[in-house]
Scaffold this motif. Structure first.
Motif, short mmCIF file in Angstrom:
data_model
loop_
_atom_site.label_atom_id
_atom_site.label_comp_id
_atom_site.label_asym_id
_atom_site.label_seq_id
_atom_site.Cartn_x
_atom_site.Cartn_y
_atom_site.Cartn_z
N UNK A 20 0.82 -1.22 0.00
CA UNK A 20 0.00 0.00 0.00
C UNK A 20 0.85 1.27 0.00
N UNK A 21 1.98 1.23 -0.69
CA UNK A 21 2.83 2.41 -0.82
C UNK A 21 3.84 2.60 0.29
N UNK A 22 3.91 1.67 1.22
CA UNK A 22 4.85 1.81 2.33
C UNK A 22 6.29 1.47 1.91
N UNK A 23 6.42 0.75 0.79
CA UNK A 23 7.73 0.45 0.20
C UNK A 23 7.62 0.77 -1.29
N UNK A 24 8.52 1.61 -1.79
CA UNK A 24 8.50 1.95 -3.22
C UNK A 24 9.93 1.95 -3.76
N UNK A 25 10.03 1.71 -5.06
CA UNK A 25 11.33 1.75 -5.70
C UNK A 25 11.17 2.08 -7.17
N UNK A 26 12.30 2.37 -7.82
CA UNK A 26 12.38 2.56 -9.26
C UNK A 26 13.42 1.59 -9.80
N UNK A 38 16.32 1.45 -6.77
CA UNK A 38 16.53 2.45 -5.73
C UNK A 38 15.19 2.65 -5.05
N UNK A 39 15.16 2.57 -3.72
CA UNK A 39 13.87 2.68 -3.08
C UNK A 39 13.92 3.12 -1.64
N UNK A 40 12.72 3.20 -1.06
CA UNK A 40 12.57 3.54 0.36
C UNK A 40 11.63 2.54 1.01
N UNK A 41 11.88 2.32 2.27
CA UNK A 41 11.04 1.48 3.11
C UNK A 41 10.62 2.34 4.29
N UNK A 42 9.33 2.47 4.52
CA UNK A 42 8.85 3.25 5.67
C UNK A 42 8.60 2.30 6.85
N UNK A 43 8.32 2.88 8.00
CA UNK A 43 8.17 2.10 9.23
C UNK A 43 7.22 0.93 9.05
N UNK A 44 7.68 -0.23 9.47
CA UNK A 44 6.86 -1.43 9.39
C UNK A 44 7.72 -2.67 9.24
N UNK A 45 7.04 -3.81 9.06
CA UNK A 45 7.71 -5.09 8.87
C UNK A 45 7.16 -5.71 7.59
N UNK A 46 8.04 -6.20 6.72
CA UNK A 46 7.65 -6.64 5.40
C UNK A 46 8.36 -7.94 5.03
N UNK A 47 7.68 -8.77 4.26
CA UNK A 47 8.27 -10.00 3.73
C UNK A 47 8.35 -9.89 2.22
N UNK A 48 9.53 -10.17 1.67
CA UNK A 48 9.75 -10.09 0.23
C UNK A 48 10.09 -11.45 -0.35
#
Length: 107
Positions: A20-26, A38-48
């Motif tokens: 939902x937009x909490x992790x984005x990259x190009x 290149x990207x950003x990760x905002x506060x939270x926990x994520x599985x990739x």
């Protein structure tokens, strides 16, 4: 260390948007055809899910990662990197914003 300005790269204008937009990259390509994001990760926990082998270097901020086969979370900070093998999953979490560059390698 990652240069502040990346020269001679092509960048896809469409963003990769996750959680939902909490992790984005190009997605970017080097002159030799190498692919990275290149990207950003905002506060939270994520599985990739990982396809190709990845080497992730934090540019700014900090996070913790739980890599395949490991039982303990590993702290990573700006200028540090970690590697994930192909065809697996890993977890990452941060309390703030972490910026990263992720290189992809076909083995």
């Amino acid at each position: 260390m990652i240069d502040k300005v990346l020269k001679n790269v092509q960048v896809e204008s469409k963003a990769n948007v996750y959680f939902d937009g909490k992790v984005t990259s190009r997605t970017c390509y080097r002159q030799d055809g190498g692919r990275f994001t290149l990207g950003i990760i905002t506060a939270g926990s994520y599985t990739f899910d990982v396809g190709d082998r990845e080497v992730v270097q934090l540019i700014a901020g900090s996070a913790e990662v739980l890599l395949p086969g490991e039982e303990n979370w590993r702290a990573v900070a700006a200028q540090e990197s970690f590697e994930i093998g192909a065809d697996c999953k890993y977890q990452i979490r941060t309390d703030g914003v972490a910026e990263y560059l992720c290189d992809y390698y076909k083995d």
